[in-house]
Every structure is written in structure tokens, then in C-alpha cells.
Design a protein around this motif. Structure first.
Motif, mmCIF file in Angstrom:
data_model
loop_
_atom_site.group_PDB
_atom_site.id
_atom_site.type_symbol
_atom_site.label_atom_id
_atom_site.label_comp_id
_atom_site.label_asym_id
_atom_site.label_seq_id
_atom_site.Cartn_x
_atom_site.Cartn_y
_atom_site.Cartn_z
ATOM 1 N N ASP A 64 12.162 -126.056 65.608
ATOM 2 C CA ASP A 64 11.511 -127.268 65.112
ATOM 3 C C ASP A 64 10.975 -127.029 63.708
ATOM 4 N N SER A 65 10.865 -128.099 62.952
ATOM 5 C CA SER A 65 10.277 -128.048 61.619
ATOM 6 C C SER A 65 9.552 -129.356 61.356
ATOM 7 N N PRO A 66 8.725 -129.421 60.323
ATOM 8 C CA PRO A 66 8.071 -130.696 60.002
ATOM 9 C C PRO A 66 9.063 -131.823 59.729
ATOM 10 N N ASP A 67 10.283 -131.456 59.319
ATOM 11 C CA ASP A 67 11.302 -132.464 59.022
ATOM 12 C C ASP A 67 12.177 -132.786 60.223
ATOM 13 N N GLY A 68 11.916 -132.123 61.349
ATOM 14 C CA GLY A 68 12.701 -132.387 62.537
ATOM 15 C C GLY A 68 13.449 -131.181 63.049
ATOM 16 N N LEU A 69 14.367 -131.402 63.949
ATOM 17 C CA LEU A 69 15.147 -130.346 64.574
ATOM 18 C C LEU A 69 16.063 -129.670 63.560
ATOM 19 N N LEU A 70 16.130 -128.321 63.625
ATOM 20 C CA LEU A 70 17.015 -127.553 62.759
ATOM 21 C C LEU A 70 17.963 -126.707 63.600
ATOM 22 N N VAL A 71 19.187 -126.508 63.100
ATOM 23 C CA VAL A 71 20.162 -125.633 63.738
ATOM 24 C C VAL A 71 20.555 -124.542 62.758
ATOM 25 N N TYR A 72 20.996 -123.417 63.299
ATOM 26 C CA TYR A 72 21.359 -122.248 62.492
ATOM 27 C C TYR A 72 22.871 -122.182 62.351
ATOM 28 N N LEU A 73 23.346 -122.101 61.103
ATOM 29 C CA LEU A 73 24.772 -122.023 60.819
ATOM 30 C C LEU A 73 25.086 -120.824 59.929
#
Length: 278
Positions: free
Chosen positions: A41-50
Motif C-alpha cells: 500500500d502507498s498514499p497513492d494507492g495499491l502498488l505492484v512490483y515489476l
């Protein structure tokens, strides 16, 4: 480039598709593989790792991918300490035998550690390794890479159990028959464990990033972030979720998705399975 028929295949793959359709070339058997979509999670929303694969790779050079890879013959070691759903439960989720399911879960944990430095294991069923960035952990990671150590040996030596309960089943993709290298890949999702950090450690990649799923999908559609259709489809699905908790709570019905080649007078096109939106 896509049109109403699908994605137009480059000349090399188009020729192979014609050869297969006319019986001149045999279809390669797919290898079992696991892919893990790390989330935070981040303040800007969900993040994924690529990760972006280096241009010298034989399969998908330059493509943005999730950590993952083929099952190793030692991934099915029954001595591995195990927490979470049983291999039988994983098999039911993915339509696999108990033996293959065990291998898939172990491969998911091993490949995630090899390619990102994130280890889904802990000293007990309710604990997680807090940090894996020290030199001794890096030595363990490299030992897995060069196959001088197995996942079972690493976990046993450190007194750890595999935390399969941190994983959730997400999807099942099989490489289309036109490819010379084919993979029968189960996709998992997992939250980045508290205290751990995904690191740029893989020799198979030249860039890593955390990105919002929708932004990555849009970049791929513009041609700014090359990726294979299963990666794009997964990012498009994840863009509908606002947090890691939402993703992990999602109820998934998983069945194999296999893109196919369509040979027509206008050319050869890759067609997505029914219900898949890119």
C-alpha cells in the motif's frame, strides 16, 4: 498491434504458427512455473512490483514481469517446514496434483527470494523474517541461484518454516502453443512482509519498480512498458482494487487461460482466452 482479429504476430512466430497448424512442427510441452505478484500500500494507492528483463534473455527479453520462474526438481522436498494451506488445498485451487502444488508453492517462495530478496518464511507459523538485506542473507540467495543450496536446506539451516499462508492463488496461464519455450504458470499474490524490502538483485533484470497497476497497464497499452499479455491482464484486474487487503480478500475462480493463434488470409493473430480484457 491489435485489431478485431487479435494481436498480429511477428513474422517468426507467424511462420511457426503456420508450421504447427499444418503439422510440420511439434508443440513444446509446457514446464510448471510460479509467479508472485508482490503488493504494498502507498498514499497513492495499491502498488505492484515489476522487473524489466534484460534484453539478452531468450524468453520475453525487455518485458516487464513479476518475480517468478520454473519449478526446480528440489522444490517438492517434503521435509520443508510448512505453514498455511496444505498442498492438497493448493492443488484444489489450481487444478493440480498435491505433488505439483507443493512444488509450485515452494517455487513461488524460492523465486521471489531469488529475484527480489523478499523471503516469505519465518521462525514460526505466526512470524516472518524481518529483514533479508544483510550479507549472510545475500549469500543464501546466491546459493539458491547457483543451485548449491535448495530452499529446504536454507530453511532448515535457519530454523524457518515456509509461510504459504501469506500467498493467495490468483490466476493460471499457459504459454500459447506457438512458443518454443512454454510454461504452465500459476500466479500468486502476496503482501510485501513488514520490515522487508524488495531489492534490485536479479541478474535477469535491469530495472525494478513499484507502480500502480492501472498506470503500468496504461503504459503497456501505449507501448512504453513492454509486457506479455498475462502480465497486462493481471495488472488490469488489479487496477480495480484499492488496497492490499482488498486483493488478498478477493474470491477467485481459477481455470487455465491459454492464448491461441488464429491463421487467416490477412495474417496470423494471437487471440486471448474468452473473458480476458487487456
Amino acid at each position: 498491434m491489435a485489431d478485431a482479429s487479435g494481436f498480429r504476430l511477428p513474422d517468426g512466430l507467424a511462420e511457426r504458427a503456420r508450421d504447427i497448424s499444418e503439422g510440420r512442427v511439434e508443440v513444446a510441452a509446457p514446464r510448471d512455473a510460479s509467479t508472485v505478484i508482490l503488493l504494498r500500500d502507498s498514499p497513492d494507492g495499491l502498488l505492484v512490483y515489476l522487473l524489466r528483463r534484460v534484453s539478452s534473455m531468450k524468453f520475453a527479453p525487455g518485458a516487464h514481469v513479476f518475480p517468478g520462474g520454473s519449478v526446480d526438481r528440489r522444490d517438492g522436498d517434503v521435509t520443508i517446514g510448512w505453514a498455511g494451506p496444505s498442498p492438497a488445498e493448493w492443488g484444489a485451487a489450481f487444478g493440480a496434483t498435491e505433488t505439483i502444488a507443493r512444488e509450485l508453492v515452494c517455487a513461488a517462495v524460492r523465486e521471489t527470494f531469488e529475484e527480489s530478496g523478499v523471503l516469505l518464511a519465518g521462525p514460526a507459523e505466526d512470524a516472518i523474517v524481518p529483514d533479508t538485506s544483510a550479507d549472510d542473507w545475500e549469500a543464501d540467495r546466491e546459493a539458491l541461484l547457483d543451485r548449491s543450496s535448495s530452499l529446504a536446506e536454507l530453511l532448515a539451516r535457519r530454523g524457518l518454516v515456509l509461510r504459504g499462508d501469506l500467498l493467495r492463488p490468483w490466476a493460471h496461464w499457459i504459454t500459447p502453443e506457438i512458443e518454443e519455450r512454454r510454461y504452465d504458470t500459476r500466479f500468486f499474490v502476496a503482501a510485501l512482509p513488514e520490515g522487508q524490502h524488495a531489492r534490485d538483485v536479479s541478474t535477469e533484470s535491469d530495472r525494478v519498480l513499484w507502480v500502480r497497476p492501472g498506470e503500468a497497464a496504461d503504459a503497456a497499452r501505449r507501448g512504453d512498458m513492454p509486457m506479455l499479455p498475462p502480465t497486462l491482464a493481471t495488472l488490469a484486474e488489479l487496477a480495480a482494487y484499492g488496497s492490499v487487503a482488498d486483493v488478498l480478500a478477493a474470491r477467485r475462480t481459477i481455470s487455465p487461460r491459454v492464448p491461441s493463434a488464429r491463421v487467416v488470409d490477412e495474417g496470423v493473430f494471437l487471440v486471448m482466452p474468452e473473458g480476458v480484457t487487456l
